[in-house]
Design an enzyme around this catalytic site. Structure first.
Site, PDB file in Angstrom:
ATOM      1  N   GLU A  22      56.018  56.416  12.639  1.00 15.81           N
ATOM      2  CA  GLU A  22      57.111  55.550  13.092  1.00 15.81           C
ATOM      3  C   GLU A  22      58.167  55.335  12.015  1.00 15.81           C
ATOM      4  O   GLU A  22      59.251  54.867  12.307  1.00 15.81           O
ATOM      5  CB  GLU A  22      56.576  54.231  13.632  1.00 15.81           C
ATOM      6  N   ARG A  76      53.735  39.061  22.350  1.00 15.52           N
ATOM      7  CA  ARG A  76      53.084  39.412  21.093  1.00 15.52           C
ATOM      8  C   ARG A  76      54.085  39.496  19.949  1.00 15.52           C
ATOM      9  O   ARG A  76      55.113  40.150  20.060  1.00 15.52           O
ATOM     10  CB  ARG A  76      52.367  40.745  21.233  1.00 15.52           C
ATOM     11  N   LYS A  79      58.101  52.319  21.583  1.00 14.95           N
ATOM     12  CA  LYS A  79      58.867  51.704  20.507  1.00 14.95           C
ATOM     13  C   LYS A  79      60.360  51.863  20.694  1.00 14.95           C
ATOM     14  O   LYS A  79      60.845  52.920  21.073  1.00 14.95           O
ATOM     15  CB  LYS A  79      58.473  52.316  19.161  1.00 14.95           C
ATOM     16  N   HIS A 104      43.602  58.001   9.085  1.00 14.32           N
ATOM     17  CA  HIS A 104      43.620  57.760  10.528  1.00 14.32           C
ATOM     18  C   HIS A 104      45.051  57.492  10.973  1.00 14.32           C
ATOM     19  O   HIS A 104      45.798  56.781  10.301  1.00 14.32           O
ATOM     20  CB  HIS A 104      42.733  56.567  10.875  1.00 14.32           C
ATOM     21  N   HIS A 122      42.169  51.188  24.178  1.00 16.15           N
ATOM     22  CA  HIS A 122      43.061  50.178  24.745  1.00 16.15           C
ATOM     23  C   HIS A 122      42.569  49.696  26.099  1.00 16.15           C
ATOM     24  O   HIS A 122      43.068  48.717  26.639  1.00 16.15           O
ATOM     25  CB  HIS A 122      44.477  50.732  24.874  1.00 16.15           C
ATOM     26  N   ILE A 157      36.566  53.964  13.743  1.00 15.22           N
ATOM     27  CA  ILE A 157      37.814  53.957  12.975  1.00 15.22           C
ATOM     28  C   ILE A 157      37.898  52.770  12.012  1.00 15.22           C
ATOM     29  O   ILE A 157      38.758  52.722  11.140  1.00 15.22           O
ATOM     30  CB  ILE A 157      39.024  54.003  13.938  1.00 15.22           C
ATOM     31  N   GLY A 158      37.026  51.806  12.151  1.00 10.86           N
ATOM     32  CA  GLY A 158      37.015  50.757  11.131  1.00 10.86           C
ATOM     33  C   GLY A 158      36.666  49.378  11.638  1.00 10.86           C
ATOM     34  O   GLY A 158      35.704  48.769  11.202  1.00 10.86           O
ATOM     35  N   LEU A 163      58.417  30.497  23.565  1.00 10.88           N
ATOM     36  CA  LEU A 163      58.361  31.408  24.712  1.00 10.88           C
ATOM     37  C   LEU A 163      56.970  32.022  24.856  1.00 10.88           C
ATOM     38  O   LEU A 163      56.471  32.205  25.964  1.00 10.88           O
ATOM     39  CB  LEU A 163      59.420  32.516  24.549  1.00 10.88           C
TER      40      LEU A 163
HETATM   41  N1  GLN Z   1      41.021  50.695  10.391  1.00  9.54           N
HETATM   42  C1  GLN Z   1      41.858  50.031  11.326  1.00  9.54           C
HETATM   43  C2  GLN Z   1      41.012  49.470  12.461  1.00  9.54           C
HETATM   44  O1  GLN Z   1      40.078  50.033  12.835  1.00  9.54           O
HETATM   45  C3  GLN Z   1      42.890  50.961  11.899  1.00  9.54           C
HETATM   46  C4  GLN Z   1      43.821  50.276  12.852  1.00  9.54           C
HETATM   47  C5  GLN Z   1      44.984  51.099  13.300  1.00  9.54           C
HETATM   48  O2  GLN Z   1      45.000  52.288  13.144  1.00  9.54           O
HETATM   49  N2  GLN Z   1      45.989  50.479  13.856  1.00  9.54           N
HETATM   50  O3  GLN Z   1      41.306  48.468  13.007  1.00  9.54           O
HETATM   51 ZN    ZN Z   2      44.671  53.501  15.053  1.00 10.52          ZN
END
Ligand code: GLN
Ligand code: ZN
Length: 760
Positions: free
Chosen positions: A606, A516, A112, A642, A695, A432-433, A18
């Site tokens: 979650e 996904r 979710k 995070h 996003h 964030i990474g 699918l």
């Molecule tokens: N360190 C991860 C990144 O930057 C964090 C991803 C996340 O919080 N979903 O991709």
């Molecule tokens: Zn994140």
């Protein structure tokens, strides 16, 4: 005779057929006809599997994107901005904002589904919302199944769950007021199914396992009294937990049957049997729809035998919930370790388990003694397997004491030492990474996996990628750098593959949203870290720059919540093992010179239980696990965490109890409103509220970011405010990332100058 059925089957296809068909259609490579054909093929295949094992085949669980969205379209709950000529085009415009050959529009929100990793499309209700039937796909699917000669049971989301899951777009609108409008149309839908020869309709009302306001409970009575007159029999399905205080209500509702989740809430069987009126069918969810372990058939049979005595024909058997949440077919896992494979059951195997249970109950265990013995042996072999236990881990668990979960000094003292060591400016900037995962990086990883690229070549390629990331961050003027995570395909898989106790499947895909899928690792045994997992990459990244580079880890709670987890010990115990493994990694990173270590807990929220009453217990062990992972370091090592969500009001105390020196959170979309929770709570440590939404491909301007930062400053003192995006940047492309980060740094500098000018 006992009746067997399922609440739903995975729709994505054993080979993700699918997914391929959807994406080809979205790219415009295939027309709607080809997509429809794929849908028909998958339905036919899944029905045939059910037909071979069960009494009913379930129709209505299939969906091109999401079953809640299907109902929205069937009831004509379509936002004006998404309405298009063609139904399928309208459907995908709602789901993802665009469809081939049509004007795009803002997609509907996605969120979710209860405590699963499946996401549904949120219905949008307007003031004066009307409902009308609009060629429901389920009608056509019922006809399709009947034409194939199948005994059909249809499934629909229940009217109250449907309203509950939706969102009032007009502030004063109370969703419950829409019930009167909805019920007649819902009734027509049921009539339409009856007219197509359907006798049973499974009506999913999983909200009955939540804490519900009294008005909603009352509405259940009213609603089901009104639906009672319809010509179909209703099976009210509840799952993901126990009915608890709603058990009375659920037993009393005028429907022909009730389904209970006995995997999550086995204790509700006895009270349900006592309250169930004599005319009702009781469907018992005894096969786990949320996990991948084989069912302990003996134990289940033992529990069911007296129930079968008591209910006779009124006993139905099913998985606890829809099988949507497990992979499709274990027989495809030819590369999986044979011993572990024997412990597992995916959707297809769960159908077989139900068939066995039925035969054992109806004809006596002797007729299936061989199969039962095989299941028993497999179960016993898992319980006894030396691979489940590691003495070293067990010994260490015994040694864990409160001290392990406590930093040497309180935050205020750590802060002074960290400042002295890091020498960061006011409003420090970081990310964030992850950085963009280009097709090239993915190809490098893929070729390495397949052996096409030697270890040395692979390392050289990833190092080059790290170097590019470091150089770009330096040029942008960021203060705390990251290595970019180019070596990670996934933040859970990467660590799972480097820890003992995890197994990986080839095809164990589970739908997350739309096309996904995720492939959760299987956490079957004691977790141990044979060797450092991230230290080399960190060390290389740090060797390239004078600026601090963050060590980057996925936290214990997130590793747990995004895996299929062993069921032979409490989740809390498994989480603590993960924490110990990460604790060693944290220590090694520190020893390698990391002054800043980030432990991501993207999935902490979650994992919250569905009922508030159970929150405290979860939060306690989850926070404890995080602290065990984080607290082994010296005062001058700064721990970040995070979290990518924006609702903290309910759990702010737990967030504070994690005692991370810095927490970065998602907040751009909520325009920093969530910071009020941190302000009101007087959150003591440092915070980096995301200043732009990763996003979206849009590049935020300096002014926009500055405006958000000013809002943040109203809640958080400047000395404790960090500047960073909402989340990792791996899904974005470099040009937009560089532009956005440049603006972010510029905004931080502007404000910094202003604040420092004021101070001088
Ligand atoms: N360190 C991860 C990144 O930057 C964090 C991803 C996340 O919080 N979903 O991709
Ligand atoms: Zn994140």
């Amino acid at each position: 005779m006992t009746t067997t059925h399922i609440l739903g089957f995975p729709r994505i296809g054993a080979q993700r057929e699918l997914k391929q068909a959807l994406e080809a259609y979205w790219r415009g490579e295939q027309d709607a006809g080809a997509l429809e054909a794929c849908g028909r093929m998958l339905r036919a295949r899944h029905w045939a599997l059910q037909r071979a094992a069960l009494d009913y085949v379930t129709v209505g669980d299939f969906s091109f994107y999401d079953h809640v969205l299907d109902l929205s379209l069937a009831l004509d709950v379509v936002p004006a901005r998404c309405r298009r000529e063609d139904d399928l085009v309208t459907y995908f415009t709602m789901a993802r904002g665009r469809a081939p050959g049509a004007e795009p529009a803002a997609a509907c929100e996605m969120t979710k589904w209860f405590d699963t990793n499946y996401h549904y499309i949120v219905p949008e209700f307007e003031a004066g919302q009307r409902f009308r039937l609009r060629a429901p796909r389920i009608f056509q699917e019922v006809e399709e199944a009947r034409a194939l000669g199948h005994p059909v049971k249809a499934v629909l989301p229940g009217p109250l769950t449907y309203l509950w899951l939706g969102k009032a777009m007009t502030p004063a609108l109370d969703r419950l007021q829409l019930l009167d409008e909805l019920l007649p149309v819902y009734g027509e839908l049921l009539d339409g199914l009856a007219a197509r020869g359907v006798e049973w309709v499974q009506v999913d009302e999983p909200i009955l396992v939540l804490d519900l306001p009294p008005a909603w409970c009352q509405a259940f009575e009213a609603a089901y009294h009104r639906l009672q007159s319809r010509r179909v029999k209703l099976l009210l399905a509840t799952y993901f937990g126990g009915l608890e205080d709603h058990l009375e209500l659920a037993c009393r509702l005028p429907v022909a049957g009730l389904h209970l989740d006995l995997v999550r809430a086995p204790e509700q069987l006895a009270p349900a049997l006592d309250r169930l009126p004599p005319y009702k069918v009781l469907s018992l969810g005894v096969v786990d729809g949320r996990n991948v372990w084989r069912t302990p058939l003996d134990a289940v049979l033992e529990r069911l035998a007296p129930v079968r005595e008591r209910l006779g024909e009124r006993l139905w058997l099913a998985p606890s919930c829809s099988l949507l949440h497990v992979p499709v077919d274990l027989t495809l896992e030819t590369e999986l370790d044979g011993e572990i494979r024997e412990w597992l059951a995916f959707a297809v195997q769960k159908l077989e388990e139900l068939a066995l249970l039925k035969r054992a109950l109806d004809e006596g265990p002797a007729v299936v003694s061989e199969a039962l013995a095989a299941a028993r042996d497999a179960w016993a072999r898992r319980r006894r397997s030396p691979r489940l236990y590691r003495l070293s881990v067990r010994g260490r668990l015994e040694a864990v004491s409160e001290d392990w979960a406590r930093r040497a000094s309180p935050y205020a003292q750590r802060r002074a030492k960290q400042r002295a060591r890091l020498d960061l400016p006011l409003l420090p900037t970081t990310t964030i990474g992850s950085f963009p995962q280009t097709a090239e990086i993915r190809a490098v990883r893929r070729r390495h996996r397949s052996g096409e690229l030697s270890e040395a070549e692979y390392r050289a390629r990833i190092r080059a990628e790290i170097e590019t990331a470091i150089r770009r961050q330096e040029a942008l003027g960021l203060d705390v750098l990251v290595h970019g995570e180019a070596e990670r395909s996934d933040m859970v898989e990467y660590f799972g593959e480097r820890l003992e106790g995890f197994a990986f499947t080839r095809h164990g895909w589970v739908q997350s949203y739309g096309s996904r899928c995720v492939k959760p690792p299987i956490l079957y045994g004691d977790v141990e870290r044979p060797a450092p997992m991230t230290v080399d990459w960190f060390r290389y990244a740090q060797s390239l720059t004078e600026k601090p580079v963050k060590g980057m880890l996925t936290g214990p709670v997130t590793l747990l919540n995004w895996s299929f987890v062993r069921d032979d010990q409490p989740r809390a115990a498994t989480c603590l093992q993960l924490a110990l493994a990460l604790r060693d990694e944290v220590r090694d990173l520190e020893a390698a010179g990391a002054a800043v270590i980030q432990i991501d807990e993207a999935a902490l929220r979650e994992g919250l239980p569905l009922r508030r009453r159970h929150w405290q217990a979860y939060l306690e062990w989850a926070v404890q696990a995080f602290r065990v992972a984080a607290c082994a370091v010296r005062d001058e090592t700064q721990i970040h965490t995070h979290m990518c969500y924006s609702e903290f009001n309910d759990i702010i105390e737990a967030i504070a109890a994690m005692d991370a020196d810095v927490v970065t959170i998602e907040s751009a979309r909520s325009r920093m409103n969530l910071l009020e929770a941190f302000r009101d709570f007087e959150y003591p440590n440092e915070i980096g509220p995301g200043v732009y939404d990763i996003h979206s491909p849009n590049v935020p301007s300096v002014d926009e970011i500055e405006a958000l930062l000013r809002r943040a400053l109203a809640c958080i003192p400047a000395e404790r405010l960090w500047v960073n995006p909402d989340c990792g940047l791996k899904t974005r492309a470099w040009p937009e990332v560089e532009a956005a980060l440049a603006n972010m740094v510029a905004a931080a500098r502007r404000l910094r100058a202003e604040l420092q000018g004021r101070a001088a």
